[in-house]
Design a protein around this motif. Sequence first.
Motif, PDB file in Angstrom:
ATOM      1  N   LEU A 160       0.943  -1.069   0.022  1.00 35.47           N
ATOM      2  CA  LEU A 160       0.104  -0.121  -0.021  1.00 35.47           C
ATOM      3  C   LEU A 160       0.916   1.399  -0.082  1.00 35.47           C
ATOM      4  N   SER A 161       2.179   1.452   0.563  1.00 35.81           N
ATOM      5  CA  SER A 161       3.081   2.285   0.183  1.00 35.81           C
ATOM      6  C   SER A 161       4.010   1.951  -1.118  1.00 35.81           C
ATOM      7  N   THR A 199       4.095 -17.018   8.649  1.00 39.04           N
ATOM      8  CA  THR A 199       4.612 -15.975   9.345  1.00 39.04           C
ATOM      9  C   THR A 199       5.089 -14.909   8.103  1.00 39.04           C
ATOM     10  N   ILE A 200       4.688 -13.713   8.398  1.00 37.82           N
ATOM     11  CA  ILE A 200       5.162 -12.740   7.307  1.00 37.82           C
ATOM     12  C   ILE A 200       6.175 -11.492   7.908  1.00 37.82           C
ATOM     13  N   ASP A 201       7.178 -11.749   7.693  1.00 31.62           N
ATOM     14  CA  ASP A 201       8.196 -10.384   8.485  1.00 31.62           C
ATOM     15  C   ASP A 201       8.468  -9.291   7.375  1.00 31.62           C
ATOM     16  N   LEU A 202       8.584  -8.139   7.858  1.00 37.27           N
ATOM     17  CA  LEU A 202       8.829  -7.202   7.062  1.00 37.27           C
ATOM     18  C   LEU A 202       9.612  -6.147   7.714  1.00 37.27           C
ATOM     19  N   LYS A 203      10.225  -5.290   7.051  1.00 37.04           N
ATOM     20  CA  LYS A 203      11.332  -4.291   7.746  1.00 37.04           C
ATOM     21  C   LYS A 203      10.697  -2.739   7.650  1.00 37.04           C
ATOM     22  N   THR A 204      10.298  -2.356   6.323  1.00 30.55           N
ATOM     23  CA  THR A 204       9.483  -0.941   6.183  1.00 30.55           C
ATOM     24  C   THR A 204       8.322  -1.295   5.345  1.00 30.55           C
ATOM     25  N   GLY A 205       7.392  -0.096   5.469  1.00 24.23           N
ATOM     26  CA  GLY A 205       6.272   0.014   4.453  1.00 24.23           C
ATOM     27  C   GLY A 205       4.985  -0.839   4.960  1.00 24.23           C
ATOM     28  N   MET A 206       3.909  -0.377   4.340  1.00 27.20           N
ATOM     29  CA  MET A 206       2.714  -1.011   4.387  1.00 27.20           C
ATOM     30  C   MET A 206       2.186  -2.032   3.684  1.00 27.20           C
ATOM     31  N   LEU A 207       1.841  -3.124   4.043  1.00 30.78           N
ATOM     32  CA  LEU A 207       1.523  -4.564   3.278  1.00 30.78           C
ATOM     33  C   LEU A 207       0.371  -4.885   3.486  1.00 30.78           C
ATOM     34  N   LEU A 208      -0.690  -4.889   2.259  1.00 29.69           N
ATOM     35  CA  LEU A 208      -1.857  -5.526   2.407  1.00 29.69           C
ATOM     36  C   LEU A 208      -1.749  -7.010   2.146  1.00 29.69           C
TER      37      LEU A 208
END
Length: 214
Positions: A160-161, A199-208
């Motif tokens: 979304l970002s 499991t979903i890992d993320l560092k930066t941003g917006m994820l749908l």
Amino acid sequence: MQTYSRAIILSGGTLGDWALSYIKSRDLIIAADRGAWFAVQHGLKPHMSLGDFDSIKSEQFANVKEASEHVNAYDPVWKYSTDTDMAFEYALSKGVSSIIVLGATGSRLDHTLANIHLLRKGEQHGIDTRIIDAHNEVRLIRKRTIIERGPYDYISLLPLSEEVTGITLSGFRYPLQDAVLTIGESTGISNEFLQNSGTIDLKTGMLLVIQSKD
């Protein structure tokens, strides 16, 4: 004064009997425009019905007023937010910790997209917010999240970002390791669970995160 931990918003999009299973007696029920008529038809008594009510007939609105604990009717010319957005703001004002929006999708793509953007508002307030229809469940994440498979066959990831970085997946058929997804690409579409959760890992941003079934 009664307090609620979860709000159910009945919006004016596509609703059906499937929606009733998500509504519990302890929920704060907020009905927006045609969603209020759906509530009345199914014997529900909204705590708040609001909107310009331009999608229902005058006799239907009379039934909505009779069945609802509170009603706020707005002039469609002078209101600057969608009915669903106003319902969302009302839910926020009640201090709930989670929101489920039913009837947020339908034939009006503009309203569907605007409603999906409400997920960002929920995330900014630290509220677990989900849009659910007969075939999909949508949420927005910005940190490590465990996703339960539930009744869904597929899971798709869309930024979304402008971009989402550091995406690492575990428990899914198609792996990603420290990946970057940017708007306009389809890399994250139609993944599948290998087990009952992933499991979903993320560092930066917006994820749908969109879970779907046919």
